[in-house]
Design an enzyme around this catalytic site. Structure first.
Site, mmCIF file in Angstrom:
data_model
loop_
_atom_site.group_PDB
_atom_site.id
_atom_site.type_symbol
_atom_site.label_atom_id
_atom_site.label_comp_id
_atom_site.label_asym_id
_atom_site.label_seq_id
_atom_site.Cartn_x
_atom_site.Cartn_y
_atom_site.Cartn_z
ATOM 1 N N SER A 129 0.844 -1.193 0.000
ATOM 2 C CA SER A 129 0.000 0.000 0.000
ATOM 3 C C SER A 129 0.880 1.243 0.000
ATOM 4 O O SER A 129 1.618 1.497 0.962
ATOM 5 C CB SER A 129 -0.895 0.002 1.244
ATOM 6 O OG SER A 129 -1.449 1.292 1.400
ATOM 7 N N HIS B 208 -1.309 -1.358 -4.099
ATOM 8 C CA HIS B 208 -2.588 -0.997 -3.475
ATOM 9 C C HIS B 208 -2.616 0.511 -3.268
ATOM 10 O O HIS B 208 -1.701 1.103 -2.687
ATOM 11 C CB HIS B 208 -2.697 -1.736 -2.149
ATOM 12 C CG HIS B 208 -4.011 -1.602 -1.463
ATOM 13 N ND1 HIS B 208 -5.118 -2.331 -1.812
ATOM 14 C CD2 HIS B 208 -4.398 -0.825 -0.417
ATOM 15 C CE1 HIS B 208 -6.129 -2.013 -1.013
ATOM 16 N NE2 HIS B 208 -5.714 -1.090 -0.161
ATOM 17 N N ASP C 17 -4.794 3.554 -1.845
ATOM 18 C CA ASP C 17 -5.897 3.898 -0.926
ATOM 19 C C ASP C 17 -6.426 5.297 -1.218
ATOM 20 O O ASP C 17 -5.750 6.284 -0.937
ATOM 21 C CB ASP C 17 -5.396 3.843 0.521
ATOM 22 C CG ASP C 17 -5.174 2.423 0.994
ATOM 23 O OD1 ASP C 17 -6.129 1.627 0.928
ATOM 24 O OD2 ASP C 17 -4.049 2.112 1.418
ATOM 25 N N MET D 125 -8.900 8.134 -0.271
ATOM 26 C CA MET D 125 -9.719 8.585 0.873
ATOM 27 C C MET D 125 -10.173 10.015 0.617
ATOM 28 O O MET D 125 -9.374 10.845 0.176
ATOM 29 C CB MET D 125 -8.900 8.551 2.157
ATOM 30 C CG MET D 125 -8.257 7.195 2.424
ATOM 31 S SD MET D 125 -7.449 7.171 4.026
ATOM 32 C CE MET D 125 -6.587 5.600 3.955
ATOM 33 N N HIS E 162 -8.431 1.015 -3.875
ATOM 34 C CA HIS E 162 -9.351 0.804 -2.753
ATOM 35 C C HIS E 162 -10.019 2.138 -2.447
ATOM 36 O O HIS E 162 -9.391 3.035 -1.879
ATOM 37 C CB HIS E 162 -8.534 0.288 -1.562
ATOM 38 C CG HIS E 162 -9.304 0.103 -0.293
ATOM 39 N ND1 HIS E 162 -8.679 -0.093 0.919
ATOM 40 C CD2 HIS E 162 -10.639 0.071 -0.034
ATOM 41 C CE1 HIS E 162 -9.585 -0.226 1.859
ATOM 42 N NE2 HIS E 162 -10.791 -0.123 1.324
ATOM 43 N N MET F 73 -12.162 4.537 -0.462
ATOM 44 C CA MET F 73 -12.787 4.799 0.845
ATOM 45 C C MET F 73 -13.418 6.185 0.724
ATOM 46 O O MET F 73 -12.875 7.185 1.212
ATOM 47 C CB MET F 73 -11.729 4.735 1.953
ATOM 48 C CG MET F 73 -11.328 3.300 2.288
ATOM 49 S SD MET F 73 -9.751 3.191 3.155
ATOM 50 C CE MET F 73 -8.651 3.200 1.764
ATOM 51 N N MET G 140 -11.431 -5.864 5.680
ATOM 52 C CA MET G 140 -10.612 -4.901 6.432
ATOM 53 C C MET G 140 -10.283 -5.497 7.796
ATOM 54 O O MET G 140 -11.182 -5.915 8.535
ATOM 55 C CB MET G 140 -11.368 -3.586 6.641
ATOM 56 C CG MET G 140 -11.588 -2.754 5.384
ATOM 57 S SD MET G 140 -10.089 -2.243 4.522
ATOM 58 C CE MET G 140 -9.179 -1.365 5.786
ATOM 59 N N ASP H 297 -6.648 -6.429 4.431
ATOM 60 C CA ASP H 297 -6.018 -5.102 4.464
ATOM 61 C C ASP H 297 -6.013 -4.543 5.882
ATOM 62 O O ASP H 297 -7.074 -4.321 6.476
ATOM 63 C CB ASP H 297 -6.833 -4.182 3.538
ATOM 64 C CG ASP H 297 -6.215 -2.806 3.356
ATOM 65 O OD1 ASP H 297 -5.131 -2.551 3.899
ATOM 66 O OD2 ASP H 297 -6.851 -1.994 2.651
HETATM 67 C C1 DX5 Z 1 -6.207 1.601 5.727
HETATM 68 C C2 DX5 Z 1 -5.796 1.222 4.314
HETATM 69 C C3 DX5 Z 1 -4.673 0.275 4.229
HETATM 70 C C4 DX5 Z 1 -3.383 0.735 4.845
HETATM 71 C C5 DX5 Z 1 -2.771 -0.445 5.499
HETATM 72 O O1 DX5 Z 1 -7.387 2.286 5.684
HETATM 73 O O2 DX5 Z 1 -6.889 0.681 3.602
HETATM 74 O O3 DX5 Z 1 -4.466 -0.159 2.884
HETATM 75 O O4 DX5 Z 1 -2.470 1.262 3.925
HETATM 76 O O5 DX5 Z 1 -1.645 -0.045 6.194
HETATM 77 P P1 DX5 Z 1 -0.895 -0.988 7.236
HETATM 78 O O6 DX5 Z 1 -0.397 -2.168 6.432
HETATM 79 O O7 DX5 Z 1 0.187 -0.122 7.754
HETATM 80 O O8 DX5 Z 1 -1.900 -1.394 8.263
HETATM 81 ZN ZN ZN Z 2 -6.522 -0.249 1.609
#
Ligand code: DX5
Ligand code: ZN
Length: 215
Positions: free
Chosen positions: A6, A31, A33, A35, A64, A66, A138, A176
């Site tokens: 990620s 990956h 993320d 947001m 991903h 969010m 998650m 994740d």
């Molecule tokens: C959290 C994200 C993850 C995050 C995971 O909301 O969806 O993808 O990057 O990070 P680690 O591996 O540090 O928990």
């Molecule tokens: Zn993620």
């Protein structure tokens, strides 16, 4: 095991060096993320950043979302070159919108994923087992990297695996949050196919960390 580092946890002051390491690692996916500051209390990347990664990385772009408006942002990130779009069931109003968004993602030639937060009843996935290419469990509250793995995720993976087997679905199970060598092993034993890892990969030797998860 597919490993999806990620880039939320990438050190952007050493971006070139870390991307070079990623490219020679066993990571098959990256990956990404997304947001929006509403669905989760954090704000990350727009589509131009994804376009930049696509130019310098060989991996599958695993997005991903969010966000509170997945239907809008799915189109935005498909235009930017996403290979996989995963959205959250908690952001959707009804079943038919979920089926419609999965169909739209497929029509655009990408793979569709459905995710759920740790506190959401797993059974909400049941009507959609045949519509998606992957389900993202998650194992932390979405929003931030560096949180501890919630052990309940192991049981959720096992239950989902049994439902997918029963329906004859070939969908992948991705996990994740809080993934490291130990929690990654637990997820593998429970039946996961894809491990997302942020802090563990980027705060260690990237190649070694990825290999330890890839198995
Ligand atoms: C959290 C994200 C993850 C995050 C995971 O909301 O969806 O993808 O990057 O990070 P680690 O591996 O540090 O928990
Ligand atoms: Zn993620």
């Amino acid at each position: 095991m597919i490993v999806a580092p990620s880039v939320l946890s990438l050190d952007y002051s050493r971006m070139k060096e870390q991307v070079d390491e990623l490219n020679v690692s066993a990571a098959e996916w990256i990956h990404f993320d997304v947001m929006d500051g509403h669905f989760v209390p954090n704000l990350t990347f727009g589509p131009d950043i994804l376009k930049g990664f696509k130019k310098i990385c060989r991996q599958t772009m695993d997005v991903h979302l969010m966000v509170t408006d997945p239907a809008f942002f799915a189109g935005v990130f498909l235009n930017a070159g996403a290979d996989i779009i995963t959205f959250h069931i908690e952001a959707m109003d009804n079943e038919s919108d979920i089926h419609a968004l999965a169909a739209m993602i497929h029509e655009r030639g990408a793979k569709a994923g459905l995710s759920l937060k740790p506190g959401t009843d797993l059974a909400v996935l049941k009507p959609f087992l045949k519509d998606f290419d992957l389900f993202l469990i998650m194992s932390v509250e979405p929003g931030f990297g560096g949180q501890a793995f919630m052990p309940d995720a192991g049981e959720r993976i096992m239950i989902l695996r049994s439902w997918l087997d029963l329906t004859g679905s070939r969908a992948l199970i991705e996990v994740d949050g809080g993934i490291n060598e130990e929690t990654g092993r637990l997820c593998r034993q429970a039946g996961a196919d894809v491990l997302v890892a942020g802090s563990y990969v980027f705060k260690n030797d990237i190649r070694k960390a990825v290999s330890s998860l890839a198995g």
